[in-house]
Design a protein around this motif. Structure first.
Motif, PDB file in Angstrom:
ATOM      1  N   ILE A 162       0.855  -1.192   0.000  1.00 14.61           N
ATOM      2  CA  ILE A 162       0.000   0.000   0.000  1.00 14.61           C
ATOM      3  C   ILE A 162       0.889   1.240   0.000  1.00 14.61           C
ATOM      4  N   TRP A 163       0.557   2.193  -0.883  1.00  8.85           N
ATOM      5  CA  TRP A 163       1.408   3.380  -1.069  1.00  8.85           C
ATOM      6  C   TRP A 163       0.719   4.676  -0.677  1.00  8.85           C
ATOM      7  N   GLY A 164      -0.513   4.592  -0.217  1.00  8.53           N
ATOM      8  CA  GLY A 164      -1.236   5.774   0.244  1.00  8.53           C
ATOM      9  C   GLY A 164      -2.429   5.342   1.064  1.00  8.53           C
ATOM     10  N   ILE A 165      -2.759   6.081   2.111  1.00  5.91           N
ATOM     11  CA  ILE A 165      -3.902   5.766   2.971  1.00  5.91           C
ATOM     12  C   ILE A 165      -5.094   6.601   2.507  1.00  5.91           C
ATOM     13  N   PRO A 166      -6.158   5.967   1.987  1.00  6.35           N
ATOM     14  CA  PRO A 166      -7.318   6.744   1.505  1.00  6.35           C
ATOM     15  C   PRO A 166      -7.890   7.632   2.602  1.00  6.35           C
ATOM     16  N   GLN A 167      -8.262   8.860   2.218  1.00  7.27           N
ATOM     17  CA  GLN A 167      -8.782   9.827   3.178  1.00  7.27           C
ATOM     18  C   GLN A 167     -10.315   9.857   3.167  1.00  7.27           C
ATOM     19  N   VAL A 168     -10.904  10.181   2.041  1.00  8.35           N
ATOM     20  CA  VAL A 168     -12.361  10.164   1.898  1.00  8.35           C
ATOM     21  C   VAL A 168     -12.693   9.619   0.517  1.00  8.35           C
ATOM     22  N   ILE A 169     -13.948   9.285   0.323  1.00  4.44           N
ATOM     23  CA  ILE A 169     -14.407   8.769  -0.966  1.00  4.44           C
ATOM     24  C   ILE A 169     -15.296   9.800  -1.638  1.00  4.44           C
ATOM     25  N   ASP A 170     -14.996  10.080  -2.907  1.00  3.83           N
ATOM     26  CA  ASP A 170     -15.917  10.811  -3.771  1.00  3.83           C
ATOM     27  C   ASP A 170     -16.511   9.801  -4.737  1.00  3.83           C
ATOM     28  N   MET A 171     -17.743   9.994  -5.104  1.00  6.22           N
ATOM     29  CA  MET A 171     -18.395   9.066  -6.025  1.00  6.22           C
ATOM     30  C   MET A 171     -19.403   9.813  -6.880  1.00  6.22           C
TER      31      MET A 171
ATOM     32  N   ARG B 119      -7.119   8.441  14.401  1.00  7.74           N
ATOM     33  CA  ARG B 119      -8.043   9.519  14.752  1.00  7.74           C
ATOM     34  C   ARG B 119      -9.305   9.447  13.886  1.00  7.74           C
ATOM     35  N   THR B 120     -10.162   8.490  14.190  1.00  9.28           N
ATOM     36  CA  THR B 120     -11.390   8.335  13.423  1.00  9.28           C
ATOM     37  C   THR B 120     -12.317   9.546  13.564  1.00  9.28           C
ATOM     38  N   ASP B 121     -12.191  10.288  14.668  1.00 11.21           N
ATOM     39  CA  ASP B 121     -13.009  11.489  14.817  1.00 11.21           C
ATOM     40  C   ASP B 121     -12.620  12.538  13.781  1.00 11.21           C
ATOM     41  N   HIS B 122     -11.323  12.701  13.575  1.00  6.77           N
ATOM     42  CA  HIS B 122     -10.866  13.635  12.539  1.00  6.77           C
ATOM     43  C   HIS B 122     -11.294  13.150  11.148  1.00  6.77           C
ATOM     44  N   GLN B 123     -11.227  11.859  10.919  1.00  9.65           N
ATOM     45  CA  GLN B 123     -11.578  11.302   9.612  1.00  9.65           C
ATOM     46  C   GLN B 123     -13.049  11.549   9.283  1.00  9.65           C
ATOM     47  N   GLU B 124     -13.919  11.346  10.262  1.00 11.91           N
ATOM     48  CA  GLU B 124     -15.344  11.593  10.032  1.00 11.91           C
ATOM     49  C   GLU B 124     -15.609  13.086   9.848  1.00 11.91           C
ATOM     50  N   ASP B 125     -14.959  13.911  10.636  1.00 16.53           N
ATOM     51  CA  ASP B 125     -15.119  15.356  10.517  1.00 16.53           C
ATOM     52  C   ASP B 125     -14.677  15.837   9.140  1.00 16.53           C
TER      53      ASP B 125
ATOM     54  N   HIS C 245     -18.940  13.932   1.720  1.00 16.63           N
ATOM     55  CA  HIS C 245     -18.145  12.828   1.209  1.00 16.63           C
ATOM     56  C   HIS C 245     -18.371  11.605   2.095  1.00 16.63           C
ATOM     57  N   ILE C 246     -17.865  10.482   1.678  1.00 20.33           N
ATOM     58  CA  ILE C 246     -17.992   9.248   2.438  1.00 20.33           C
ATOM     59  C   ILE C 246     -16.641   8.935   3.070  1.00 20.33           C
ATOM     60  N   PRO C 247     -16.595   8.651   4.366  1.00 23.43           N
ATOM     61  CA  PRO C 247     -15.326   8.245   4.957  1.00 23.43           C
ATOM     62  C   PRO C 247     -14.778   6.997   4.260  1.00 23.43           C
ATOM     63  N   ALA C 248     -13.456   6.905   4.165  1.00 23.53           N
ATOM     64  CA  ALA C 248     -12.849   5.741   3.518  1.00 23.53           C
ATOM     65  C   ALA C 248     -13.001   4.477   4.355  1.00 23.53           C
ATOM     66  N   ARG C 249     -13.233   4.645   5.654  1.00 21.04           N
ATOM     67  CA  ARG C 249     -13.418   3.514   6.552  1.00 21.04           C
ATOM     68  C   ARG C 249     -14.872   3.040   6.488  1.00 21.04           C
ATOM     69  N   ILE C 250     -15.085   1.767   6.213  1.00 20.25           N
ATOM     70  CA  ILE C 250     -16.435   1.215   6.115  1.00 20.25           C
ATOM     71  C   ILE C 250     -17.198   1.417   7.411  1.00 20.25           C
TER      72      ILE C 250
ATOM     73  N   ALA D 189     -18.405   5.008   7.732  1.00 23.25           N
ATOM     74  CA  ALA D 189     -19.488   5.313   6.800  1.00 23.25           C
ATOM     75  C   ALA D 189     -20.813   4.750   7.307  1.00 23.25           C
ATOM     76  N   ARG D 190     -20.758   3.594   7.934  1.00 22.15           N
ATOM     77  CA  ARG D 190     -21.983   2.961   8.403  1.00 22.15           C
ATOM     78  C   ARG D 190     -22.594   3.682   9.592  1.00 22.15           C
ATOM     79  N   LYS D 191     -21.759   4.253  10.447  1.00 23.94           N
ATOM     80  CA  LYS D 191     -22.303   4.851  11.667  1.00 23.94           C
ATOM     81  C   LYS D 191     -22.535   6.348  11.576  1.00 23.94           C
ATOM     82  N   ALA D 192     -22.013   6.999  10.550  1.00 26.91           N
ATOM     83  CA  ALA D 192     -22.165   8.449  10.430  1.00 26.91           C
ATOM     84  C   ALA D 192     -23.636   8.825  10.300  1.00 26.91           C
ATOM     85  N   ALA D 193     -24.115   9.695  11.160  1.00 28.17           N
ATOM     86  CA  ALA D 193     -25.534  10.051  11.193  1.00 28.17           C
ATOM     87  C   ALA D 193     -26.015  10.611   9.856  1.00 28.17           C
ATOM     88  N   LYS D 194     -25.186  11.399   9.190  1.00 26.32           N
ATOM     89  CA  LYS D 194     -25.592  12.030   7.938  1.00 26.32           C
ATOM     90  C   LYS D 194     -25.719  11.036   6.784  1.00 26.32           C
TER      91      LYS D 194
END
Length: 414
Positions: free
Chosen positions: A132-141, A319-325, A333-338, A341-346
């Protein structure tokens, strides 16, 4: 999609390329003497710059100098990675050339124990040679927006096949409203490999070969020309596909756009809209959703590689709090962490929840082996097929030859 936070999608130097941007760096004082430089491209969403500087200021093991990089960020980064004065940590999508050239650091170990929690659609394009050469930050789709009331009035079900989409677009077209908007060029610029994915094909196979040397590819791309020839497509709209204005103004009953448009569409249309993936085509097809994600990477020229990796792990793994923020407080956007993404209220209800599900079940990103040369050959053919009515079989035969030669070239590189 362009390779950026909004883009699912060469090197050059300029005056002042490597100079620091601005005085507000996000540093929090002396933290052991280690100073790291972190680069971000310039986001359009208000508050993003302040947020990333706030994250950096909260890190207690190093001073992190956050640099906001306006202009052609990808070219700036490509040039900087060849020097000793570039960033320690940078936002981007490491290219095959950068990985093969030893310009970025292997960060595989940072995901020990959590790798399966990162959406594979965006992690796979950052994986090469098993590393792995980069850690995904957020997902755009991207996805298809449709006006519920217009479809209901016309007696049309939301289209789940490409044939149904072609038919719906034609039936929804009137003297005042077009059935579908895929961009002012008829979709050639934005769709890229998505129709091929919907036919059950790939741009590049897992073993590095052309993934669309198949009659199904010509069949599917030919249907895109039918949309154009039927005059079902909105062309010449005031804004292009990434802006939902044409959909909101009633110029089209359906529009291909991005997840970032969803809050605005929801605000103006309420419940009178739905979202869909690109519809499947053929017996082996499946719905398709193009996805993209910038990631956090570490420069191999950094003098503090271990410290840089530790910081990346802290910010984008721990820091999953920063990632969701970062994903949901500045734009949409969608967090890169499944799990996030599942628990985010929005993201837990309505079209937003549908978008998360589409991404998880049907997401496709451009593979690392899909080089700019491959994209140009395919894109040019797509324009000729959609707008010019060129024969899909002959166009694709030419593209397959060019892509095969390019894949052979890049696979020979060390």
């Amino acid at each position: 999609m362009a390779v950026s936070r909004r883009g699912l999608l060469g090197a050059g130097a300029g005056v002042g390329l490597l100079a620091a941007c601005g005085g507000n760096t996000g540093r929090g004082g002396d933290k052991g003497g280690t100073r790291l430089s972190q680069w971000y491209h310039q986001y359009g969403e208000a508050g993003t710059e302040q947020a990333v500087k706030r994250y950096a200021a909260g890190y207690d093991k190093a001073d992190v100098d956050v640099q906001w990089r306006p202009g052609d960020y990808d070219r700036q980064t490509a040039a900087a990675l060849l020097t000793d004065s570039g960033p320690d940590v940078f936002e981007g999508s490491p290219t095959l050339d950068q990985i093969q050239g030893g310009q970025v650091v292997d960060v595989t170990e940072l995901l020990d124990g959590v790798r399966d929690d990162f959406n594979p659609a965006v992690l796979t394009p950052k994986t090469y040679d098993g590393k792995i050469w980069g850690i995904p930050q957020v997902i755009d789709m991207q996805l298809l927006y449709y006006r519920k009331s217009l479809l209901k009035d016309a007696g049309i079900e939301p289209p789940t096949t490409l044939d149904a989409l072609v038919d719906a677009a034609k039936r929804l077209t009137t003297s005042k409203v077009k059935g579908l908007f895929l961009g002012n060029d008829g979709g050639a610029g934005v769709l890229s490999g998505t129709p091929l994915n919907a036919a059950g094909l790939q741009l590049v196979t897992d073993d590095g070969k052309v993934g669309f040397d198949d009659p199904a590819a010509a069949r599917t791309l030919g249907k895109l020309h039918h949309l154009y020839a039927d005059k079902s497509l909105l062309l010449g709209a005031p804004t292009d596909w990434s802006d939902p204005a044409a959909f909101l103004q009633g110029l089209t009953a359906m529009q291909w756009s991005g997840l970032w448009a969803l809050p605005q569409v929801s605000k103006e249309l309420g419940d009178d809209f739905g979202v869909l993936p690109f519809p499947k085509d053929g017996p082996h097809g499946a719905p398709a959703v193009p996805v993209g994600a910038y990631g956090a990477a570490v420069s191999a020229r950094s003098r503090h590689r271990a410290a840089a990796k530790e910081y990346v792990k802290w910010l984008w793994v721990e820091r999953t709090d920063h990632q969701e923020d970062f994903a949901l407080s500045y734009g949409f956007h969608i967090p890169a962490r499944i799990s996030l993404a599942r628990k985010a209220a929005k993201l837990r209800s309505g079209p937003a929840a549908d978008a998360v599900r589409f991404t998880t079940e049907h997401g496709h990103a451009q593979p690392l082996l899909w080089t700019p040369a491959n994209q140009t050959a395919y894109q040019d053919a797509l324009v000729r097929i959609i707008k010019g009515g060129a024969n899909p079989e002959s166009e694709l035969r030419s593209v397959v030859r060019k892509v095969t030669a390019e894949l052979d070239r890049v696979k020979k590189k060390p």
